[in-house]
Design a protein around this motif. Structure first.
Motif, PDB file in Angstrom:
ATOM      1  N   HIS A 209       2.836   7.996  -3.350  1.00  0.00           N
ATOM      2  CA  HIS A 209       2.301   6.628  -3.312  1.00  0.00           C
ATOM      3  C   HIS A 209       0.777   6.658  -3.166  1.00  0.00           C
ATOM      4  CE1 HIS A 209       6.254   4.682  -2.815  1.00  0.00           C
ATOM      5  NE2 HIS A 209       6.561   5.825  -2.238  1.00  0.00           N
ATOM      6  N   PHE A 210       0.098   5.780  -3.945  1.00  0.00           N
ATOM      7  CA  PHE A 210      -1.358   5.659  -3.830  1.00  0.00           C
ATOM      8  C   PHE A 210      -1.671   4.201  -3.521  1.00  0.00           C
ATOM      9  CE2 PHE A 210      -2.372   9.859  -5.131  1.00  0.00           C
ATOM     10  CZ  PHE A 210      -1.332  10.237  -5.958  1.00  0.00           C
ATOM     11  N   THR A 211      -2.558   3.986  -2.526  1.00  0.00           N
ATOM     12  CA  THR A 211      -2.795   2.597  -2.098  1.00  0.00           C
ATOM     13  C   THR A 211      -3.569   1.829  -3.147  1.00  0.00           C
ATOM     14  OG1 THR A 211      -4.757   3.418  -1.039  1.00  0.00           O
ATOM     15  CG2 THR A 211      -2.839   3.073   0.364  1.00  0.00           C
TER      16      THR A 211
ATOM     17  N   GLU B 225      -6.203   0.090  -2.809  1.00  0.00           N
ATOM     18  CA  GLU B 225      -7.665   0.251  -2.773  1.00  0.00           C
ATOM     19  C   GLU B 225      -8.087   1.384  -3.705  1.00  0.00           C
ATOM     20  OE1 GLU B 225      -6.064  -1.784   0.267  1.00  0.00           O
ATOM     21  OE2 GLU B 225      -5.865   0.364   0.215  1.00  0.00           O
ATOM     22  N   LEU B 226      -7.260   2.437  -3.732  1.00  0.00           N
ATOM     23  CA  LEU B 226      -7.664   3.588  -4.551  1.00  0.00           C
ATOM     24  C   LEU B 226      -7.259   3.377  -5.999  1.00  0.00           C
ATOM     25  CD1 LEU B 226      -6.883   6.607  -2.252  1.00  0.00           C
ATOM     26  CD2 LEU B 226      -9.092   5.675  -2.889  1.00  0.00           C
TER      27      LEU B 226
ATOM     28  N   GLN C  30     -18.548   6.031  -4.636  1.00  0.00           N
ATOM     29  CA  GLN C  30     -18.097   6.736  -3.427  1.00  0.00           C
ATOM     30  C   GLN C  30     -16.962   7.657  -3.841  1.00  0.00           C
ATOM     31  OE1 GLN C  30     -17.995   4.252  -0.043  1.00  0.00           O
ATOM     32  NE2 GLN C  30     -16.561   5.537   1.071  1.00  0.00           N
ATOM     33  N   GLU C  31     -16.986   8.900  -3.365  1.00  0.00           N
ATOM     34  CA  GLU C  31     -15.967   9.874  -3.744  1.00  0.00           C
ATOM     35  C   GLU C  31     -14.908   9.981  -2.654  1.00  0.00           C
ATOM     36  OE1 GLU C  31     -17.995  13.104  -6.515  1.00  0.00           O
ATOM     37  OE2 GLU C  31     -16.536  13.930  -5.096  1.00  0.00           O
ATOM     38  N   TYR C  32     -13.671  10.189  -3.076  1.00  0.00           N
ATOM     39  CA  TYR C  32     -12.550  10.357  -2.143  1.00  0.00           C
ATOM     40  C   TYR C  32     -11.834  11.658  -2.471  1.00  0.00           C
ATOM     41  CZ  TYR C  32     -13.037   5.316  -1.373  1.00  0.00           C
ATOM     42  OH  TYR C  32     -13.523   4.058  -1.074  1.00  0.00           O
ATOM     43  N   GLU C  33     -11.389  12.378  -1.460  1.00  0.00           N
ATOM     44  CA  GLU C  33     -10.446  13.486  -1.657  1.00  0.00           C
ATOM     45  C   GLU C  33      -9.138  13.029  -1.013  1.00  0.00           C
ATOM     46  OE1 GLU C  33     -13.864  16.499  -0.429  1.00  0.00           O
ATOM     47  OE2 GLU C  33     -11.994  17.525  -0.876  1.00  0.00           O
ATOM     48  N   ILE C  34      -8.057  13.091  -1.786  1.00  0.00           N
ATOM     49  CA  ILE C  34      -6.791  12.511  -1.310  1.00  0.00           C
ATOM     50  C   ILE C  34      -5.716  13.578  -1.278  1.00  0.00           C
ATOM     51  CG2 ILE C  34      -5.086  10.696  -1.742  1.00  0.00           C
ATOM     52  CD1 ILE C  34      -7.451   9.729  -3.805  1.00  0.00           C
ATOM     53  N   LEU C  35      -4.934  13.615  -0.206  1.00  0.00           N
ATOM     54  CA  LEU C  35      -3.744  14.476  -0.111  1.00  0.00           C
ATOM     55  C   LEU C  35      -2.552  13.540   0.002  1.00  0.00           C
ATOM     56  CD1 LEU C  35      -4.398  17.398   2.404  1.00  0.00           C
ATOM     57  CD2 LEU C  35      -3.879  17.516  -0.020  1.00  0.00           C
ATOM     58  N   SER C  36      -1.689  13.553  -1.018  1.00  0.00           N
ATOM     59  CA  SER C  36      -0.525  12.663  -0.971  1.00  0.00           C
ATOM     60  C   SER C  36       0.731  13.525  -0.918  1.00  0.00           C
ATOM     61  CB  SER C  36      -0.510  11.786  -2.244  1.00  0.00           C
ATOM     62  OG  SER C  36       0.542  10.866  -2.149  1.00  0.00           O
ATOM     63  N   PHE C  37       1.497  13.405   0.171  1.00  0.00           N
ATOM     64  CA  PHE C  37       2.705  14.230   0.336  1.00  0.00           C
ATOM     65  C   PHE C  37       3.910  13.486  -0.226  1.00  0.00           C
ATOM     66  CE2 PHE C  37       1.194  17.840   2.676  1.00  0.00           C
ATOM     67  CZ  PHE C  37      -0.009  17.405   3.190  1.00  0.00           C
TER      68      PHE C  37
ATOM     69  N   LEU D  90       0.001  19.752   6.770  1.00  0.00           N
ATOM     70  CA  LEU D  90      -1.432  19.527   6.499  1.00  0.00           C
ATOM     71  C   LEU D  90      -2.177  20.856   6.394  1.00  0.00           C
ATOM     72  CD1 LEU D  90      -3.870  17.719   6.187  1.00  0.00           C
ATOM     73  CD2 LEU D  90      -3.956  17.431   8.662  1.00  0.00           C
TER      74      LEU D  90
ATOM     75  N   LEU E  26     -14.282   1.054   3.612  1.00  0.00           N
ATOM     76  CA  LEU E  26     -13.086   1.771   3.111  1.00  0.00           C
ATOM     77  C   LEU E  26     -12.200   0.827   2.311  1.00  0.00           C
ATOM     78  CD1 LEU E  26     -12.069   3.908   6.237  1.00  0.00           C
ATOM     79  CD2 LEU E  26     -13.418   4.600   4.239  1.00  0.00           C
TER      80      LEU E  26
END
Lengths: 227, 114
Positions: free
Chosen positions: A106-108, A110-111, A83-90, A54, A37
């Protein structure tokens, strides 16, 4: 291992006491998951998202996809080394006035690195105070040295809100540009015309918290095949 | 493939489940509840090279090669995963975003001798 005996890497485990073997395997599992990850350590969750927010977000995303379609029709499946990611950012709600609301997503790191944004949609819930059309201006901003904000080059979008409900906006290219510039925070400013009674953005109602739903694809570093 | 049981010594799959609650990771990993970190263990004497978990024709081919060449010259055969699947995770990242991803080849379903 003795010179001639056939050596098997995992057989060393059998020589350990059950407790030691378990500790070794758990440490290996932790290290394996964190490295895949791309996380230096396990995250410390200070403000977990409420169940209401959520569930509402997942319902909205599925409502947005026609029944029976794949999550992203037409997008190719991830290849080897991807590698695919699905992201939910509130949203984190910043400074607000009677005419404007400021939201941060905010997006980390790593992403934000070598990641390709396949899809990204901003979801906003409006509570309209009175019948009629309520114009809203949405602009993407970044902080400027004076502590204020400067509009991003992407201009601004005008929405006409007529009734309560969710509105969506495609922010895929905006986030891709943000990542290309090494940014990790998407700042959005929403401005309403006060004299017509502003459609309130229901930021304080947790299950109507604004959010960004994104699909991203990262290249996982893998061994280069030597020719 | 063969699952290890009791004191099996030849190549087999050892099951090992890591419960995220037991290791204190249940607060940031939403789903699943744990990780099947199975691994391959056991010996692969030369007459086992190429089985189980692979097509028997491959096994025959390997044995013929060993017969054709000097058996001592053949390298050791190793017990390795022959079938793996992804680990799907739904977790909080460092900014409390919720992320879903499938990590490829994380769960060993079968083992065999090279």
């Amino acid at each position: 291992a003795a010179a001639k005996a056939v050596w098997c890497p995992a057989c060393g485990l059998a020589a350990l006491t059950p407790t030691t073997r378990r500790d070794v395997l758990v440490a290996l599992a932790k290290q394996s998951i964190l490295s895949k990850l791309h996380l230096p350590d396990r995250p410390n969750i200070t403000q977990p998202t409420s169940r209401g927010a959520l569930l509402t977000a997942l319902r909205r995303i599925h409502a947005q996809q026609p029944v029976g379609t794949a999550p992203s029709p037409g997008l190719p499946h991830p290849g080897v080394g991807e590698q695919e990611y699905e992201i939910l950012s509130f949203a984190e709600t910043g400074s607000s006035t009677s005419r404007s609301v400021h939201l941060d997503f905010h997006f980390t790191r790593e992403l934000a690195g070598s990641t390709e944004i396949l899809q990204a949609t901003l979801y906003l819930f409006w509570a309209v105070p009175s019948p009629g059309m309520h114009p809203i201006t949405i602009r993407f901003v970044h902080p400027d040295p004076t502590g204020g904000t400067t509009p991003e080059g992407g201009g601004e979008t005008r929405l006409e809100v007529q009734r309560d409900g969710w509105a969506t906006l495609d922010v895929g290219q905006t986030i891709q540009n943000l990542f290309k510039q090494g940014g990790q925070r998407l700042s959005v400013e929403l401005e309403v015309m006060e004299e017509q009674g502003s459609p309130l953005l229901a930021v304080h109602n947790d299950s109507h918290r604004p959010f960004v739903a994104a699909r991203a694809r990262a290249r996982t570093p893998h061994r280069v095949q030597r020719r | 493939g063969i699952d290890c049981s009791g004191d099996s010594r030849t190549c087999c799959r050892e099951e090992f489940f890591v419960d995220f609650k037991e290791i204190g990771w249940e607060d940031w990993i939403i789903q699943p509840e744990g990780y099947h970190m199975n691994y391959c263990a056991g010996l692969c004497p030369l007459h086992m090279a190429g089985i189980p978990g692979l097509a028997s024709s491959f096994h025959t081919a390997v044995l013929n090669l060993i017969k054709a060449n000097n058996a001592d010259a053949a390298v050791d055969s190793c017990c390795v995963p022959t079938q793996r699947r992804p680990l799907s995770l739904l977790y909080y990242d460092r900014d409390s975003n919720i992320v879903k991803t499938d990590i490829p080849d994380m769960i060993v379903d079968a083992c065999g001798c090279t």
